[in-house]
Design a protein around this motif. Structure first.
Motif, short mmCIF file in Angstrom:
data_model
loop_
_atom_site.label_atom_id
_atom_site.label_comp_id
_atom_site.label_asym_id
_atom_site.label_seq_id
_atom_site.Cartn_x
_atom_site.Cartn_y
_atom_site.Cartn_z
N ALA A 92 -3.07 -3.43 -3.50
CA ALA A 92 -3.27 -3.53 -2.06
C ALA A 92 -4.07 -2.36 -1.52
CB ALA A 92 -1.93 -3.61 -1.34
N GLY A 93 -4.52 -1.45 -2.39
CA GLY A 93 -5.26 -0.30 -1.91
C GLY A 93 -4.34 0.87 -1.59
N GLU A 94 -4.93 1.92 -1.11
CA GLU A 94 -4.19 3.14 -0.83
C GLU A 94 -4.44 3.60 0.60
OE1 GLU A 94 -4.20 5.19 -5.18
OE2 GLU A 94 -6.06 5.28 -4.07
N THR A 95 -3.50 4.37 1.12
CA THR A 95 -3.64 5.00 2.42
C THR A 95 -4.25 6.38 2.23
OG1 THR A 95 -1.74 3.81 3.35
CG2 THR A 95 -2.35 5.88 4.42
N ALA A 96 -5.25 6.72 3.05
CA ALA A 96 -5.86 8.04 3.03
C ALA A 96 -5.32 8.84 4.20
CB ALA A 96 -7.38 7.93 3.13
N SER A 97 -4.89 10.06 3.93
CA SER A 97 -4.33 10.92 4.98
C SER A 97 -5.13 12.21 5.07
CB SER A 97 -2.86 11.23 4.66
OG SER A 97 -2.33 12.12 5.61
N LEU A 98 -5.64 12.48 6.28
CA LEU A 98 -6.34 13.74 6.57
C LEU A 98 -5.41 14.56 7.44
CD1 LEU A 98 -9.91 12.33 7.30
CD2 LEU A 98 -9.03 13.30 5.17
N PRO A 99 -4.69 15.52 6.84
CA PRO A 99 -3.66 16.26 7.58
C PRO A 99 -4.22 17.33 8.51
CG PRO A 99 -3.81 17.10 5.36
CD PRO A 99 -4.77 15.94 5.45
N ASP A 100 -3.31 17.96 9.20
CA ASP A 100 -3.58 19.01 10.18
C ASP A 100 -4.47 20.12 9.60
OD1 ASP A 100 -2.85 19.69 12.85
OD2 ASP A 100 -1.66 21.34 12.06
N VAL A 101 -5.40 20.63 10.42
CA VAL A 101 -6.24 21.77 10.07
C VAL A 101 -5.70 22.99 10.82
CG1 VAL A 101 -8.58 22.73 10.18
CG2 VAL A 101 -8.25 20.30 9.72
N GLY A 137 0.81 -1.21 0.00
CA GLY A 137 0.00 0.00 0.00
C GLY A 137 0.84 1.26 0.00
N ALA A 138 1.85 1.30 -0.85
CA ALA A 138 2.83 2.36 -0.84
C ALA A 138 2.27 3.72 -1.25
CB ALA A 138 4.01 1.99 -1.75
N THR A 139 1.08 3.75 -1.84
CA THR A 139 0.53 5.02 -2.29
C THR A 139 -0.32 5.65 -1.20
OG1 THR A 139 0.48 4.23 -4.57
CG2 THR A 139 -0.89 6.13 -4.05
N THR A 140 -0.03 6.91 -0.90
CA THR A 140 -0.82 7.67 0.07
C THR A 140 -1.50 8.82 -0.66
OG1 THR A 140 0.65 7.12 1.91
CG2 THR A 140 -0.73 9.08 2.17
N ARG A 141 -2.80 8.93 -0.49
CA ARG A 141 -3.57 10.05 -1.02
C ARG A 141 -3.86 10.99 0.14
NH1 ARG A 141 -2.22 9.67 -6.08
NH2 ARG A 141 -2.71 7.63 -6.92
N THR A 142 -3.44 12.24 0.00
CA THR A 142 -3.60 13.24 1.06
C THR A 142 -4.70 14.22 0.68
OG1 THR A 142 -1.25 13.03 1.63
CG2 THR A 142 -2.39 15.01 2.40
N TRP A 143 -5.58 14.51 1.64
CA TRP A 143 -6.67 15.48 1.42
C TRP A 143 -6.06 16.83 1.12
CZ3 TRP A 143 -11.87 15.07 1.04
CH2 TRP A 143 -12.62 16.26 1.10
N ASP A 144 -6.41 17.41 -0.03
CA ASP A 144 -5.93 18.75 -0.35
C ASP A 144 -7.10 19.71 -0.59
OD1 ASP A 144 -6.80 18.27 -2.98
OD2 ASP A 144 -4.78 17.96 -3.76
N GLY A 145 -8.33 19.22 -0.40
CA GLY A 145 -9.52 20.08 -0.46
C GLY A 145 -9.62 20.88 -1.74
N ASN A 146 -9.16 20.32 -2.85
CA ASN A 146 -9.19 21.01 -4.14
C ASN A 146 -8.45 22.35 -4.07
OD1 ASN A 146 -9.73 21.32 -6.85
ND2 ASN A 146 -11.81 22.07 -6.56
N GLY A 147 -7.30 22.32 -3.40
CA GLY A 147 -6.47 23.52 -3.31
C GLY A 147 -6.47 24.18 -1.94
N ASP A 148 -7.37 23.77 -1.06
CA ASP A 148 -7.42 24.32 0.30
C ASP A 148 -7.58 23.15 1.27
OD1 ASP A 148 -7.87 25.56 2.71
OD2 ASP A 148 -9.71 26.58 2.10
N SER A 149 -6.47 22.72 1.85
CA SER A 149 -6.50 21.52 2.69
C SER A 149 -7.36 21.70 3.93
CB SER A 149 -5.08 21.11 3.08
OG SER A 149 -4.47 22.12 3.86
N ASN A 150 -7.75 22.94 4.27
CA ASN A 150 -8.66 23.18 5.40
C ASN A 150 -10.12 23.08 4.99
OD1 ASN A 150 -6.63 23.64 7.32
ND2 ASN A 150 -6.42 25.76 6.66
N ALA A 151 -10.39 22.96 3.69
CA ALA A 151 -11.77 22.95 3.19
C ALA A 151 -12.46 21.62 3.47
CB ALA A 151 -11.78 23.22 1.69
#
Length: 133
Positions: free
Chosen positions: A66-75, A30-44
């Protein structure tokens, strides 16, 4: 001379095989991580299933072997982000981080979110929060 050339070919083939093995292991873990970027605003806030809300404009799912890791970063401080899942999704791992005091990082589950880490990792869910958050 013939033995020397055969030995060099063997070494080259072993090296190529090792590289392919390492690439395969990376994909299987699962080496791929998708990080929330809120379409340009990660706080959105926004919908989990909207590809533009994720890095690479790709919703984390089991599209890879094997699927992907989802990451919801700091607000940011005083910000609130709600990521809403309205459909069934299966991912490898989920990571949520909130280390900035005053920020609120929420995941609203209106549909099933399955964590499918089959690597033997006992913690497919990772939550990091600072004191007082």
């Amino acid at each position: 001379m013939q033995t020397h050339v055969s030995a060099l070919r063997l070494i080259a083939n072993l090296r190529t095989g090792l590289i392919l093995l390492l690439i395969g292991l990376a994909a299987a873990n699962g080496a791929t991580t998708r990080t929330w970027d809120g379409n340009g605003d990660s706080n959105a806030s926004g919908n989990w299933a909207t590809a533009a809300n994720w890095s690479g404009d790709d919703v984390p799912d089991t599209g890879l072997s094997a699927g992907e890791t989802a990451s919801l970063p700091d607000v940011a401080a005083a910000g609130t982000r709600t990521v809403t899942n309205n459909a069934s999704h299966t991912i490898y791992r989920l990571q949520m981080t909130q280390s900035t005091a005053g920020g609120v990082n929420k995941l609203l589950l209106n549909g099933p979110l399955t964590l499918s880490d089959s690597s033997g990792n006992a913690n497919p869910f990772s939550l990091t929060a600072a004191a007082g958050v």
